[in-house]
Design an enzyme around this catalytic site. Structure first.
Site, short mmCIF file in Angstrom:
data_model
loop_
_atom_site.label_atom_id
_atom_site.label_comp_id
_atom_site.label_asym_id
_atom_site.label_seq_id
_atom_site.Cartn_x
_atom_site.Cartn_y
_atom_site.Cartn_z
N ASN A 108 18.50 -40.37 95.60
CA ASN A 108 19.51 -41.19 96.30
C ASN A 108 19.35 -40.92 97.80
O ASN A 108 18.51 -40.11 98.22
CB ASN A 108 20.92 -40.85 95.81
N LYS A 109 20.15 -41.58 98.58
CA LYS A 109 20.06 -41.50 100.05
C LYS A 109 19.90 -40.07 100.55
O LYS A 109 20.57 -39.16 100.07
CB LYS A 109 21.33 -42.16 100.63
N ASP A 167 19.15 -44.33 93.44
CA ASP A 167 18.03 -45.27 93.61
C ASP A 167 17.06 -45.22 92.45
O ASP A 167 16.45 -46.22 92.09
CB ASP A 167 17.31 -45.01 94.93
N ARG A 186 20.24 -54.14 101.20
CA ARG A 186 19.84 -52.78 100.85
C ARG A 186 20.75 -52.31 99.72
O ARG A 186 21.75 -52.96 99.42
CB ARG A 186 19.89 -51.85 102.08
N GLY A 187 20.39 -51.15 99.16
CA GLY A 187 21.10 -50.68 97.97
C GLY A 187 20.31 -51.15 96.75
O GLY A 187 19.97 -52.34 96.65
N ALA A 188 20.01 -50.22 95.85
CA ALA A 188 19.05 -50.51 94.78
C ALA A 188 19.36 -51.79 93.97
O ALA A 188 18.51 -52.67 93.86
CB ALA A 188 18.93 -49.29 93.88
O1 MRU Z 1 18.25 -47.19 102.06
P1 MRU Z 1 19.36 -47.84 101.30
O2 MRU Z 1 20.54 -48.17 102.15
O3 MRU Z 1 18.86 -49.02 100.48
O4 MRU Z 1 19.82 -46.73 100.27
C1 MRU Z 1 20.88 -47.01 99.42
C2 MRU Z 1 21.30 -45.86 98.60
O5 MRU Z 1 20.75 -44.78 98.67
C3 MRU Z 1 22.38 -46.11 97.60
O6 MRU Z 1 23.17 -44.97 97.40
C4 MRU Z 1 21.76 -46.49 96.26
O7 MRU Z 1 20.83 -47.53 96.43
C5 MRU Z 1 22.75 -46.90 95.27
S1 MRU Z 1 23.45 -48.43 95.70
C6 MRU Z 1 24.54 -48.90 94.55
#
Ligand code: MRU
Length: 314
Positions: free
Chosen positions: A225-226, A215, A53-55
């Protein structure tokens, strides 16, 4: 990133099995387990179920996923359906289609993602003063980007400045635990807090700056973002605290004019309800929210800092 004292990436291509290996982020911080993805279906499962996970990391996993498929167009369709909000995913798929889905292209995509994050660290660390107390939300660390992180890259580079990190727990998926795990591996002082405690610490003068990841960033610099990021940004403005977003160019979506047009993923209700023995009639679980550009002090990129307030918006 350091894992038990050794340098490690959150995902990598394994020549021996000809497959993708990923740290299973669903099990951290309790267990360090490796997930093997040997087909496009397994990579798409890993993205959808948040093994990875994480973009930026999702984009890198997708790049290797394309290598595993014979029919690249079909693979692209499968991967595009996994998670809608992270722009890096779509950017990586397009890059792989332009490069025939080769392993060399995937390696170069991943190496360049890591290099961009390292540069974000170099650009962002200059903002961090000696003794700074920094609040972050979700996990925008090496786990989320393969190495270095976005929000965590400047923090890593400034770790000898006696800094302290406030880590939002980040309900419902608790990505704050991943951030805490990463900071612990690096020996960076921090405290995990419930999401609803952030405003309290800001109002008590205990937060000097906020850095989060992103994201998807619209062309007017609104940032998805989250879930929970928006309220932290509003609280930061109310308390006069600089609010920074850290993201590589691959997170910017020139095709979207403003944040209201970003598709927000809605995930299973069970993610919210599984900690208690009560099932309400209705549950909503948006995974992201949009922070309007007016709340953002700066966007830290590999090419420098963008100040949304200096740009003409809307
Ligand atoms: O649902 P997730 O855990 O994939 O969400 C991740 C986030 O919101 C992060 O802040 C974002 O992807 C940036 S990661 C460098």
């Amino acid at each position: 990133m350091l894992v038990e004292g050794e340098e490690m990436r959150s995902l990598w291509w394994d020549e021996e099995c000809g497959c993708l290996k990923l740290i299973d982020q669903r099990r951290l911080p309790f267990q360090l387990k490796i997930f093997d993805a040997e087909s496009i279906e397994e990579v798409s499962y890993a993205i959808k179920k948040m093994v990875v996970r994480g973009a930026p990391a999702i984009g890198c996993a997708a790049a290797y996923g394309m290598v595993l498929a014979d029919d690249k167009e079909k693979a692209a369709r499968i991967l595009r359906r996994t998670r809608p909000t992270a722009h890096d995913l779509f950017y990586a798929i397009d890059y792989m289609l332009e490069n025939e889905g080769s392993l060399e292209a995937a390696h170069s995509y991943v190496d360049s993602t890591i290099e961009k994050c390292r540069k974000i660290g170099e650009v962002g660390e200059k903002l961090i003063a000696q003794g700074s107390r920094i609040l972050t939300h979700c996990n925008a660390g090496a786990l989320a980007t393969v190495d270095w992180g976005t929000a965590l890259a400047p923090i890593r580079m400034a770790k000898d400045r006696d800094i302290f990190v406030w880590v939002d727990e980040t309900r419902p998926r608790l990505q704050g635990l991943l951030t805490s795990w990463e900071l612990k591996q690096e020996g960076i002082k921090h405290a995990l807090i419930a999401d609803n405690a952030a405003g309290y610490f800001m109002s008590m003068g205990e937060v000097d700056m906020v850095i989060v990841g992103a994201d998807r960033i619209a062309s007017n610099y609104d940032v998805a973002n989250k879930i929970g990021t928006y309220e932290k940004a509003v609280l930061a403005k109310e308390n006069g605290i600089p609010f920074y977003v850290a993201a590589p160019a691959s997170t910017f979506d020139e095709g979207i004019s403003d944040g209201r047009k970003i598709k927000i993923e809605e995930r299973d209700a069970e993610e919210v309800t599984k900690i208690f023995d009560y099932v309400p009639d209705e549950v909503r679980n948006p995974a992201f929210d949009v922070t309007p550009a007016k709340y953002i002090t700066g966007i830290i990129t590999e090419n420098g800092i963008i100040k949304p307030s200096d740009k003409v918006l809307r």
